[in-house]
Design an enzyme around this catalytic site. Structure first.
Site, PDB file in Angstrom:
ATOM      1  N   ASP A  86       0.823  -1.217   0.000  1.00 18.71           N
ATOM      2  CA  ASP A  86       0.000   0.000   0.000  1.00 18.71           C
ATOM      3  C   ASP A  86       0.851   1.258   0.000  1.00 18.71           C
ATOM      4  OD1 ASP A  86      -1.970  -1.838   0.285  1.00 18.71           O
ATOM      5  OD2 ASP A  86      -2.813  -1.017   2.137  1.00 18.71           O
ATOM      6  N   SER A 130      -8.181  -2.711  10.001  1.00 20.80           N
ATOM      7  CA  SER A 130      -8.385  -3.894   9.147  1.00 20.80           C
ATOM      8  C   SER A 130      -9.729  -4.574   9.380  1.00 20.80           C
ATOM      9  CB  SER A 130      -7.263  -4.890   9.459  1.00 20.80           C
ATOM     10  OG  SER A 130      -7.563  -6.147   8.929  1.00 20.80           O
ATOM     11  N   GLU A 156     -10.048  -7.568   9.520  1.00 26.65           N
ATOM     12  CA  GLU A 156      -9.796  -8.698  10.436  1.00 26.65           C
ATOM     13  C   GLU A 156     -10.352  -8.401  11.829  1.00 26.65           C
ATOM     14  OE1 GLU A 156      -8.042 -11.974  10.250  1.00 26.65           O
ATOM     15  OE2 GLU A 156      -8.920 -11.544   8.313  1.00 26.65           O
ATOM     16  N   TYR A 162      -2.962 -10.518  15.533  1.00 26.60           N
ATOM     17  CA  TYR A 162      -2.922  -9.446  14.521  1.00 26.60           C
ATOM     18  C   TYR A 162      -4.173  -8.575  14.667  1.00 26.60           C
ATOM     19  CZ  TYR A 162      -3.482  -6.969  10.136  1.00 26.60           C
ATOM     20  OH  TYR A 162      -3.694  -5.974   9.210  1.00 26.60           O
ATOM     21  N   LYS A 191      -4.748  -4.637  16.031  1.00 26.86           N
ATOM     22  CA  LYS A 191      -5.385  -3.598  15.209  1.00 26.86           C
ATOM     23  C   LYS A 191      -6.581  -2.970  15.943  1.00 26.86           C
ATOM     24  CE  LYS A 191      -2.959  -3.526  11.324  1.00 26.86           C
ATOM     25  NZ  LYS A 191      -2.379  -2.313  10.739  1.00 26.86           N
ATOM     26  N   HIS A 225      -7.110  -6.185   0.208  1.00 23.72           N
ATOM     27  CA  HIS A 225      -6.847  -5.590  -1.105  1.00 23.72           C
ATOM     28  C   HIS A 225      -5.489  -6.070  -1.588  1.00 23.72           C
ATOM     29  CE1 HIS A 225      -5.934  -2.794   2.158  1.00 23.72           C
ATOM     30  NE2 HIS A 225      -4.846  -2.458   1.457  1.00 23.72           N
TER      31      HIS A 225
HETATM   32  P1  NAP Z   1       2.830  -4.970   3.734  1.00 24.98           P
HETATM   33  O1  NAP Z   1       3.013  -5.072   2.267  1.00 24.98           O
HETATM   34  O2  NAP Z   1       3.153  -6.132   4.601  1.00 24.98           O
HETATM   35  O3  NAP Z   1       3.707  -3.704   4.228  1.00 24.98           O
HETATM   36  C1  NAP Z   1       3.959  -3.474   5.590  1.00 24.98           C
HETATM   37  C2  NAP Z   1       4.923  -2.332   5.715  1.00 24.98           C
HETATM   38  O4  NAP Z   1       5.219  -2.116   7.115  1.00 24.98           O
HETATM   39  C3  NAP Z   1       6.287  -2.568   5.031  1.00 24.98           C
HETATM   40  O5  NAP Z   1       6.732  -1.352   4.495  1.00 24.98           O
HETATM   41  C4  NAP Z   1       7.175  -2.964   6.208  1.00 24.98           C
HETATM   42  O6  NAP Z   1       8.542  -2.756   5.997  1.00 24.98           O
HETATM   43  C5  NAP Z   1       6.632  -2.023   7.266  1.00 24.98           C
HETATM   44  N1  NAP Z   1       7.003  -2.399   8.628  1.00 24.98           N
HETATM   45  C6  NAP Z   1       6.840  -3.598   9.218  1.00 24.98           C
HETATM   46  N2  NAP Z   1       7.310  -3.533  10.486  1.00 24.98           N
HETATM   47  C7  NAP Z   1       7.775  -2.287  10.670  1.00 24.98           C
HETATM   48  C8  NAP Z   1       8.397  -1.616  11.753  1.00 24.98           C
HETATM   49  N3  NAP Z   1       8.653  -2.229  12.914  1.00 24.98           N
HETATM   50  N4  NAP Z   1       8.745  -0.313  11.594  1.00 24.98           N
HETATM   51  C9  NAP Z   1       8.530   0.328  10.422  1.00 24.98           C
HETATM   52  N5  NAP Z   1       7.954  -0.265   9.356  1.00 24.98           N
HETATM   53  C10 NAP Z   1       7.591  -1.556   9.490  1.00 24.98           C
HETATM   54  O7  NAP Z   1       1.347  -4.523   4.093  1.00 24.98           O
HETATM   55  P2  NAP Z   1       0.215  -3.865   3.154  1.00 24.98           P
HETATM   56  O8  NAP Z   1      -0.578  -4.955   2.538  1.00 24.98           O
HETATM   57  O9  NAP Z   1       0.806  -2.807   2.333  1.00 24.98           O
HETATM   58  O10 NAP Z   1      -0.735  -3.222   4.271  1.00 24.98           O
HETATM   59  C11 NAP Z   1      -0.513  -1.900   4.749  1.00 24.98           C
HETATM   60  C12 NAP Z   1      -1.179  -1.749   6.103  1.00 24.98           C
HETATM   61  O11 NAP Z   1      -2.575  -1.965   5.980  1.00 24.98           O
HETATM   62  C13 NAP Z   1      -0.707  -2.701   7.191  1.00 24.98           C
HETATM   63  O12 NAP Z   1      -0.766  -2.010   8.415  1.00 24.98           O
HETATM   64  C14 NAP Z   1      -1.747  -3.799   7.185  1.00 24.98           C
HETATM   65  O13 NAP Z   1      -1.804  -4.416   8.453  1.00 24.98           O
HETATM   66  C15 NAP Z   1      -2.994  -3.008   6.869  1.00 24.98           C
HETATM   67  N6  NAP Z   1      -4.056  -3.688   6.134  1.00 24.98           N
HETATM   68  C16 NAP Z   1      -3.770  -4.346   4.983  1.00 24.98           C
HETATM   69  C17 NAP Z   1      -4.803  -4.925   4.261  1.00 24.98           C
HETATM   70  C18 NAP Z   1      -4.548  -5.652   2.958  1.00 24.98           C
HETATM   71  O14 NAP Z   1      -5.417  -6.404   2.535  1.00 24.98           O
HETATM   72  N7  NAP Z   1      -3.430  -5.410   2.300  1.00 24.98           N
HETATM   73  C19 NAP Z   1      -6.131  -4.792   4.715  1.00 24.98           C
HETATM   74  C20 NAP Z   1      -6.374  -4.081   5.878  1.00 24.98           C
HETATM   75  C21 NAP Z   1      -5.330  -3.506   6.578  1.00 24.98           C
HETATM   76  P3  NAP Z   1       9.464  -3.865   5.246  1.00 24.98           P
HETATM   77  O15 NAP Z   1       9.248  -3.642   3.778  1.00 24.98           O
HETATM   78  O16 NAP Z   1      10.819  -3.536   5.716  1.00 24.98           O
HETATM   79  O17 NAP Z   1       8.978  -5.213   5.678  1.00 24.98           O
HETATM   80  O1  F7E Z   2      -5.426 -15.096   3.739  1.00 19.36           O
HETATM   81  C1  F7E Z   2      -6.699 -18.516   3.435  1.00 19.36           C
HETATM   82  C2  F7E Z   2      -6.461 -17.988   4.827  1.00 19.36           C
HETATM   83  O2  F7E Z   2      -3.099 -14.365   4.244  1.00 19.36           O
HETATM   84  C3  F7E Z   2      -6.709 -15.014   3.163  1.00 19.36           C
HETATM   85  C4  F7E Z   2      -3.742  -9.094   5.353  1.00 19.36           C
HETATM   86  O3  F7E Z   2      -3.458  -8.120   4.382  1.00 19.36           O
HETATM   87  O4  F7E Z   2      -6.079  -9.065   4.838  1.00 19.36           O
HETATM   88  C5  F7E Z   2      -4.947  -9.898   4.895  1.00 19.36           C
HETATM   89  O5  F7E Z   2      -5.147 -10.944   5.828  1.00 19.36           O
HETATM   90  C6  F7E Z   2      -7.458 -16.309   3.404  1.00 19.36           C
HETATM   91  C7  F7E Z   2      -7.419 -16.804   4.853  1.00 19.36           C
HETATM   92  O6  F7E Z   2      -4.982 -12.663   4.052  1.00 19.36           O
HETATM   93  C8  F7E Z   2      -3.666 -20.088   2.249  1.00 19.36           C
HETATM   94  O7  F7E Z   2      -6.735 -18.983   5.798  1.00 19.36           O
HETATM   95  C9  F7E Z   2      -5.776 -20.570   2.321  1.00 19.36           C
HETATM   96  O8  F7E Z   2      -8.691 -17.235   5.214  1.00 19.36           O
HETATM   97  O9  F7E Z   2      -4.148 -13.742   2.036  1.00 19.36           O
HETATM   98  P1  F7E Z   2      -4.315 -13.982   3.466  1.00 19.36           P
HETATM   99  P2  F7E Z   2      -5.757 -12.361   5.418  1.00 19.36           P
HETATM  100  O10 F7E Z   2      -5.383 -13.293   6.496  1.00 19.36           O
HETATM  101  O11 F7E Z   2      -7.192 -12.236   5.082  1.00 19.36           O
HETATM  102  C10 F7E Z   2      -6.446  -8.440   6.070  1.00 19.36           C
HETATM  103  C11 F7E Z   2      -7.647  -7.581   5.829  1.00 19.36           C
HETATM  104  C12 F7E Z   2      -5.315  -7.744   6.720  1.00 19.36           C
HETATM  105  O12 F7E Z   2      -5.508  -6.771   7.432  1.00 19.36           O
HETATM  106  C13 F7E Z   2      -3.990  -8.423   6.683  1.00 19.36           C
HETATM  107  O13 F7E Z   2      -2.927  -7.488   6.923  1.00 19.36           O
HETATM  108  O14 F7E Z   2      -6.817 -17.342   2.638  1.00 19.36           O
HETATM  109  N1  F7E Z   2      -5.625 -19.343   2.876  1.00 19.36           N
HETATM  110  N2  F7E Z   2      -4.591 -21.045   1.940  1.00 19.36           N
HETATM  111  C14 F7E Z   2      -4.327 -19.011   2.844  1.00 19.36           C
HETATM  112  N3  F7E Z   2      -3.681 -17.902   3.233  1.00 19.36           N
HETATM  113  C15 F7E Z   2      -2.336 -17.846   3.031  1.00 19.36           C
HETATM  114  N4  F7E Z   2      -1.667 -16.727   3.390  1.00 19.36           N
HETATM  115  N5  F7E Z   2      -1.647 -18.891   2.470  1.00 19.36           N
HETATM  116  C16 F7E Z   2      -2.267 -20.039   2.049  1.00 19.36           C
HETATM  117  O15 F7E Z   2      -1.627 -20.967   1.558  1.00 19.36           O
END
Ligand code: NAP
Ligand code: F7E
Length: 339
Positions: A14, A132, A134, A155, A159, A185
């Site tokens: 993101d 999130s 979650e 996690y 949050k 996303h």
């Molecule tokens: P991501 O790709 O895992 O990126 C996480 C970022 O946080 C990376 O830049 C990572 O740095 C940095 N980070 C981790 N630990 C840190 C620390 N101790 N100090 C400073 N930076 C640190 O996650 P994302 O998918 O872009 O998501 C962005 C945010 O939205 C996260 O907070 C996630 O929990 C939340 N979120 C994501 C989703 C989703 O579906 N993607 C949905 C809802 C909420 P490095 O590159 O060094 O690892």
């Molecule tokens: O799992 C199932 C797993 O790890 C999605 C993060 O960005 O979105 C993300 O969290 C689903 C789960 O994402 C595998 O059990 C099956 O039900 O892609 P995921 P997540 O856990 O939904 C939320 C909104 C965030 O906030 C988080 O930061 O897929 N699943 N088989 C699997 N998941 C993974 N990772 N690997 C598998 O092999």
């Protein structure tokens, strides 16, 4: 004078899209990277080396959400107008293995930022927190801003803590602090251990003869999957609204992990026949008669979030935000990037 935005988590999925988005909006963007033994800037390197961007618009600083001193130093040095906290240990399954670290970064990290902003005298800094879906955990869909949080992992609990800190600092100290409650996303830049990227990459490699099987966990969990490009726009819109508030950002649709596998396979012209149930379930590719999908219980979670569908009416009505990418277009975009 350009507005200054400070992004924690800029090296992540993101953060990289948000940096591009804000630079195009004429912000000067500052990003935090933490110390790593191998480079962690592959998602943003192109910004420094592209005709589409002026590399003076992105300035990087070393810092870490677990190190208050670095946060204080950086905020004072930059004097930002807006702070986006996207940094987190963002993997749900891994939070079962490193719960204390996850809580330190995801829960105490934003609290540290809010404390610094509360005492900041130079200007009123706007603060965005990456909350999130979650957090809803066991609550039945559709979920909206009023839905009860019933978290199912550390996690999610971390949050929820951060979410409440944002609301509390807004109410107690009149901070312009907001939560974006974003549902899943994805994008071509998604980390490889999240399920969508794992499926797209795995099936493409199988198709190209570079991999034999794709081993997954729970195929029946359902998620509301959108595109990260759409969702970073909502982050900016949330902070621009005159009233600080919390918003669900989602697509209002849900698909199972198996639906994702099926659609991705179809788009790659692979025909999968499913056999057996539970841990014995397999997917066989019809043309080659080879098993290409297997299940392993190591990918299951101790507690699962079964079904998420976000109702984004509030964001639609107040922010005029809506997703542009459909589920199909998201899968297309992710596949395109593998070739
Ligand atoms: P991501 O790709 O895992 O990126 C996480 C970022 O946080 C990376 O830049 C990572 O740095 C940095 N980070 C981790 N630990 C840190 C620390 N101790 N100090 C400073 N930076 C640190 O996650 P994302 O998918 O872009 O998501 C962005 C945010 O939205 C996260 O907070 C996630 O929990 C939340 N979120 C994501 C989703 C989703 O579906 N993607 C949905 C809802 C909420 P490095 O590159 O060094 O690892
Ligand atoms: O799992 C199932 C797993 O790890 C999605 C993060 O960005 O979105 C993300 O969290 C689903 C789960 O994402 C595998 O059990 C099956 O039900 O892609 P995921 P997540 O856990 O939904 C939320 C909104 C965030 O906030 C988080 O930061 O897929 N699943 N088989 C699997 N998941 C993974 N990772 N690997 C598998 O092999």
């Amino acid at each position: 004078m350009k507005k200054k935005a400070l992004i924690f988590g800029i090296t992540g999925q993101d953060g990289s899209y948000l940096a591009e988005y804000l630079i195009k909006k004429k912000y000067q963007v500052h990003g935090i990277k933490r110390r790593t033994s191998t480079p962690n800037t592959s998602r943003i390197d192109h910004i420094f080396d592209s005709v589409n961007f002026n590399n003076k618009d992105l300035i990087m600083h070393h810092g870490d959400l677990s190190d208050s001193g670095s946060l204080y130093r950086i905020i004072n040095q930059i004097n930002p107008d807006e702070i986006y906290n996207l940094a987190a240990q963002s993997h749900v399954k891994i939070s079962f293995q490193i719960p204390e670290y996850t809580s330190d970064v995801n829960a105490l990290g934003p609290l540290r930022l809010l404390e610094i902003i509360r005492h900041y005298k130079k200007k009123k800094i706007k603060f965005y927190q990456a909350s999130s879906s979650e957090m809803f955990g066991k609550s039945k869909p559709p979920q909206n801003e009023k839905t009860l949080f019933l978290p199912r992992s550390v996690y999610a609990i971390s949050k929820v803590f951060a979410y409440h800190c944002v609301v509390h600092y807004r109410e107690a100290y009149n901070l312009h602090a907001c939560n974006g409650i974003l549902f899943n996303h994805e994008s071509p830049r998604r980390g490889v251990n999240f399920v969508t990227k794992k499926i797209v990459q795995g099936l493409t490699r199988i198709k190209n003869g570079q991999q034999k099987t794709l081993t997954l966990g729970n195929l029946y969990a359902r998620r509301d999957w959108g595109h990260a490009k759409d969702y970073v726009e909502s982050m900016w819109k949330i902070l621009q609204h005159k009233t600080a508030d919390d918003y669900v950002v989602s697509t209002n649709t849900s698909h199972s992990v198996k639906d994702f596998v099926k659609l991705c396979a179809k788009k790659l012209n692979m025909n999968i026949i499913w056999k057996n149930k539970g841990f014995k379930e397999i997917g066989i590719e019809k043309n080659t008669n080879r098993i290409i999908i297997k299940i392993d219980k190591k990918y299951f979670r101790e507690t699962e979030v079964d079904n998420l569908i976000g109702d984004y009416s509030k964001a639609k009505n107040r922010l005029k935000w809506k997703p542009r990418y459909s589920f199909e277009k998201l899968v297309d975009d992710m596949i395109k990037n593998e070739f």
